[in-house]
Design a protein around this motif. Sequence first.
Motif: not given
Length: 380
Positions: A294, A297, A363
């Motif tokens: 995460i 991301y 996310k």
Amino acid sequence: MKLFDVYPLFDINIVRGKGCKVWDSHGQEYLDLYGGHAVISIGHSHPHYVKAITGQIGKLGFYSNSVVNTLQQQLAERLGKISSYDDYRLFLINSGAEANENCLKLASFKTGRRRILAAEKSFHGRTSLAVEVTDNPKIAAPVNNNDHVTFLPLNNLDVWEQELAKSNVAACIIECIQGVGGIRSATPEFAKGLTQACKKYGTVLICDEIQCGYGRSGKFFAHQWLGIKPDLISVAKGIGNGFPMGGVLISPAFEPVYGQLGTTFGGNHLACTAALSVLDVMESEHLVQNAHNIGEYLIDQLKALQKTERHITDVRGRGLMIGIDLDVPYKEVRSRLVYKEHCFTGCASTNILRLLPPLCLSKGEAEDFVWRLKKALATI
């Protein structure tokens, strides 16, 4: 009696939390990208954590270190395995500052030396030696100015080696990712060179993993990205998910001596239960890997936002320890995030937002934060 007013406060009373969200006394929900200053590792009010602490307090909350506490032994064994430091030993205390204080004492005991090298822009705590190795003269009282410490630029190996060559340095202490310093990372070349130089000149290497450790970087310890193995490792913050606790991981080169270190509250039954439940959740929910995935991301999403958002000048970090440089002071942006977008972040310097969310960040929550940040910046 009133409180001793040393904290600038948001006028918000947080009364409840769950996962990566908190609620104030009026019922307003907030997305938490601050984690109580990197303390909340497994999320607010995790049910396993709550059950473990509730069960332990119903049996025994505290007894002194004059008797066997098998919870301490269990924690040392579990922490050794999850961190890949089985051969080290564990000393438990109550806070990060205390952990660094004991690291520095152990280094001085071992070497018989008084001098310490620390990095510029470092933060290691507010107690006597910890604040002396913190590069902020505003928080060091005159009694803390004892000329033990030389501050040197992070990643400039030459100047560290020059000081170490004087053969009078007890310890080098570094944060492999600086927190208060603005999410600045040590390079592998610097870290490996410093490790070799410390060995050459008989100096103890301390890695302060209080903020960047315990899974936050996407590995259990941030220094594990650098391929080094320090002599002493200080931990706190995420170890207890909010329960006050700290620890020192100590290499086999140190032999324990009765009475050399001590603590009243450190490693108490309730604290150890909190720490064991944190490790349970970290393992069962794969939170170190989640922090890595995460985090990557979120950094990618923020860098994409940077291309269209003129106020963002840089994005950097590892895992869920991220710095966002702004071309304006963070104060107004952070205030808008809190009061308009209902989102908590940290800060550093005068223009850096610092993200330290719980390691269970999803996310969707990462995307939600980027959207809220975009809206906050649009009004600046």
